[in-house]
Design a protein around this motif. Structure first.
Motif, PDB file in Angstrom:
ATOM      1  N   UNK A 264       0.832  -1.115  -0.025  1.00 16.20           N
ATOM      2  CA  UNK A 264       0.172  -0.005   0.114  1.00 16.20           C
ATOM      3  C   UNK A 264       0.968   1.298  -0.035  1.00 16.20           C
ATOM      4  N   UNK A 265       2.165   1.248   0.268  1.00 16.26           N
ATOM      5  CA  UNK A 265       3.025   2.194   0.179  1.00 16.26           C
ATOM      6  C   UNK A 265       4.022   2.178  -1.082  1.00 16.26           C
ATOM      7  N   UNK A 266       3.459   1.699  -2.311  1.00 13.92           N
ATOM      8  CA  UNK A 266       4.079   1.711  -3.374  1.00 13.92           C
ATOM      9  C   UNK A 266       4.663   2.975  -3.774  1.00 13.92           C
ATOM     10  N   UNK A 267       4.175   4.124  -3.743  1.00 11.50           N
ATOM     11  CA  UNK A 267       4.242   5.426  -4.124  1.00 11.50           C
ATOM     12  C   UNK A 267       5.395   5.875  -2.967  1.00 11.50           C
ATOM     13  N   UNK A 268       5.582   5.372  -2.025  1.00 12.20           N
ATOM     14  CA  UNK A 268       6.931   5.945  -1.253  1.00 12.20           C
ATOM     15  C   UNK A 268       8.421   5.205  -1.894  1.00 12.20           C
ATOM     16  N   UNK A 269       7.969   3.965  -2.333  1.00 10.81           N
ATOM     17  CA  UNK A 269       9.270   3.350  -3.085  1.00 10.81           C
ATOM     18  C   UNK A 269       9.392   4.016  -4.284  1.00 10.81           C
ATOM     19  N   UNK A 270       8.337   4.471  -5.072  1.00  5.04           N
ATOM     20  CA  UNK A 270       8.632   5.220  -6.326  1.00  5.04           C
ATOM     21  C   UNK A 270       9.340   6.417  -6.150  1.00  5.04           C
ATOM     22  N   UNK A 271       8.891   7.223  -5.041  1.00  6.18           N
ATOM     23  CA  UNK A 271       9.642   8.552  -4.818  1.00  6.18           C
ATOM     24  C   UNK A 271      10.778   8.523  -4.384  1.00  6.18           C
ATOM     25  N   UNK A 272      11.147   7.374  -3.488  1.00  2.31           N
ATOM     26  CA  UNK A 272      12.562   7.354  -2.907  1.00  2.31           C
ATOM     27  C   UNK A 272      13.474   6.820  -4.198  1.00  2.31           C
ATOM     28  N   UNK A 273      13.152   5.939  -5.045  1.00  2.73           N
ATOM     29  CA  UNK A 273      13.963   5.518  -6.168  1.00  2.73           C
ATOM     30  C   UNK A 273      14.216   7.001  -7.161  1.00  2.73           C
ATOM     31  N   UNK A 274      13.288   7.689  -7.248  1.00  7.22           N
ATOM     32  CA  UNK A 274      13.378   8.803  -8.080  1.00  7.22           C
ATOM     33  C   UNK A 274      14.297   9.690  -7.313  1.00  7.22           C
ATOM     34  N   UNK A 275      14.456   9.963  -6.053  1.00  7.28           N
ATOM     35  CA  UNK A 275      15.292  10.778  -5.364  1.00  7.28           C
ATOM     36  C   UNK A 275      16.581  10.272  -5.275  1.00  7.28           C
ATOM     37  N   UNK A 276      16.922   9.084  -5.451  1.00  7.21           N
ATOM     38  CA  UNK A 276      18.340   8.433  -5.246  1.00  7.21           C
ATOM     39  C   UNK A 276      18.773   8.531  -6.793  1.00  7.21           C
ATOM     40  N   UNK A 277      17.992   8.359  -7.457  1.00  5.64           N
ATOM     41  CA  UNK A 277      18.549   8.779  -9.026  1.00  5.64           C
ATOM     42  C   UNK A 277      18.742  10.119  -9.126  1.00  5.64           C
ATOM     43  N   UNK A 278      18.185  11.125  -8.602  1.00  2.15           N
ATOM     44  CA  UNK A 278      18.493  12.646  -8.820  1.00  2.15           C
ATOM     45  C   UNK A 278      20.049  12.633  -8.176  1.00  2.15           C
ATOM     46  N   UNK A 279      20.250  12.031  -6.760  1.00  5.54           N
ATOM     47  CA  UNK A 279      21.082  12.062  -6.211  1.00  5.54           C
ATOM     48  C   UNK A 279      22.468  11.670  -6.872  1.00  5.54           C
ATOM     49  N   UNK A 280      22.137  10.261  -7.487  1.00  8.02           N
ATOM     50  CA  UNK A 280      23.139   9.849  -8.212  1.00  8.02           C
ATOM     51  C   UNK A 280      23.685  10.417  -9.543  1.00  8.02           C
ATOM     52  N   UNK A 281      22.850  11.176 -10.040  1.00  9.81           N
ATOM     53  CA  UNK A 281      22.909  11.832 -11.211  1.00  9.81           C
ATOM     54  C   UNK A 281      23.597  13.394 -11.003  1.00  9.81           C
ATOM     55  N   UNK A 282      23.303  13.814  -9.842  1.00  7.21           N
ATOM     56  CA  UNK A 282      24.135  15.282  -9.350  1.00  7.21           C
ATOM     57  C   UNK A 282      25.151  15.332  -8.934  1.00  7.21           C
ATOM     58  N   UNK A 283      25.619  14.416  -8.110  1.00 11.23           N
ATOM     59  CA  UNK A 283      26.945  14.324  -7.231  1.00 11.23           C
ATOM     60  C   UNK A 283      28.066  13.908  -8.283  1.00 11.23           C
ATOM     61  N   UNK A 284      29.215  14.328  -7.735  1.00 12.19           N
ATOM     62  CA  UNK A 284      30.601  13.658  -8.386  1.00 12.19           C
ATOM     63  C   UNK A 284      31.478  12.993  -7.400  1.00 12.19           C
TER      64      UNK A 284
END
Length: 276
Positions: free
Chosen positions: A35-55
């Motif tokens: 029932x918390x699928x949306x939280x998983x999707x949001x967290x995955x999106x944020x980790x991807x942003x972090x990974x693509x932003x940092x060096x």
């Protein structure tokens, strides 16, 4: 992807968190309630942003596999120890390196802010949570009601549009890892793409001031992260929203705690947010 050496790290109402090995590499596996699928999707999106932003200057975190239909999120393991562990374990010879790490942490926070800063509306979640906290505070009785009366409970005006950005949402020492001279973030479950950097700065300030270390050392740590972030132009209206979010959240959690220490904390700290 197959796993071995599976170890439960933590359970919360939303997911179970495991550490495991996959092809001899450590990974983190989160098993979300469906029932918390949306939280998983949001967290995955944020980790991807972090990974693509940092060096390479900072510790990376990336999504390895994501299966929202099964509630499973697999991510890379972030090495090192938490900042809270490092602060408590460090001796005098390590303090200079720690402050350099915290300065770098400020630089990381600023990079995430600069990369995502835009104009828009702050997520309604923040307003709704403030109202929820205020409602809960209005339901207390007895000594708790007396303690709440020492605080100012007032309506927080919303803002139609303002500067918004990504915010980690749980930017506290336990979710900040240090490995040698590198620093990085873990646990993006509370992240928000319509938040603001001030949300993380206030959260970090509260967490550091709650630690059992000297006032002088707290000041050095907070100075280091603010120096890393640099100058910020934040409207008083935006700051007030996130100030209120943490103010009422802290008060609600402590006033409803079963610990006598928490109630003493409420009594002693009616003006504790004045320094933020």
């Amino acid at each position: 992807m197959s796993f071995s050496d599976i170890k439960l790290l933590k359970k919360n109402p939303y997911c179970d968190i495991y550490q495991a090995k996959s092809s001899d590499e450590l990974v983190i596996v989160k098993q979300y309630a469906l029932q918390h699928q949306n939280l998983l999707i949001d967290e995955a999106k944020s980790i991807k942003l972090y990974h693509e932003t940092i060096n390479d200057r900072w510790l990376d975190c990336r999504v390895l596999e994501s299966f929202p239909q099964y509630g499973i999120l697999i991510m890379s393991f972030v090495p090192g120890i938490s900042l809270s562990q490092f602060i408590y374990r460090s001796d005098k010879t390590q303090k200079e390196q720690m402050l350099e790490n915290i300065f770098s942490l400020g630089k990381l926070l600023r990079l995430l802010y600069s990369s995502t800063e835009t104009v828009g509306s702050i997520d309604n979640f923040f307003y709704e949570y403030i109202e929820y906290c205020q409602q809960k505070l209005g339901e207390v009785h007895g000594i708790r009601k007396y303690l709440v009366q020492r605080y100012k409970i007032k309506k927080v005006p919303s803002i139609k549009t303002s500067t918004i950005s990504f915010s980690h949402g749980d930017f506290v020492p336990a979710n900040i890892h240090i490995s040698d001279s590198s620093v990085g973030l873990i646990d993006f479950a509370n992240s928000n793409h319509r938040g603001h950097i001030i949300n993380d700065l206030i959260n970090f300030t509260i967490a550091i001031n709650n630690m059992f270390i000297s006032k002088k050392w707290k000041k050095h740590i907070l100075n280091a992260i603010h120096e890393g972030v640099g100058e910020l132009a934040i409207s008083p209206q935006v700051k007030n929203i996130f100030y209120a979010f943490h103010y009422y959240r802290w008060l609600m959690l402590n006033i409803n705690s079963k610990s006598p220490f928490a109630l003493v904390n409420v009594w002693q700290n009616a003006q504790r947010f004045s320094w933020i």
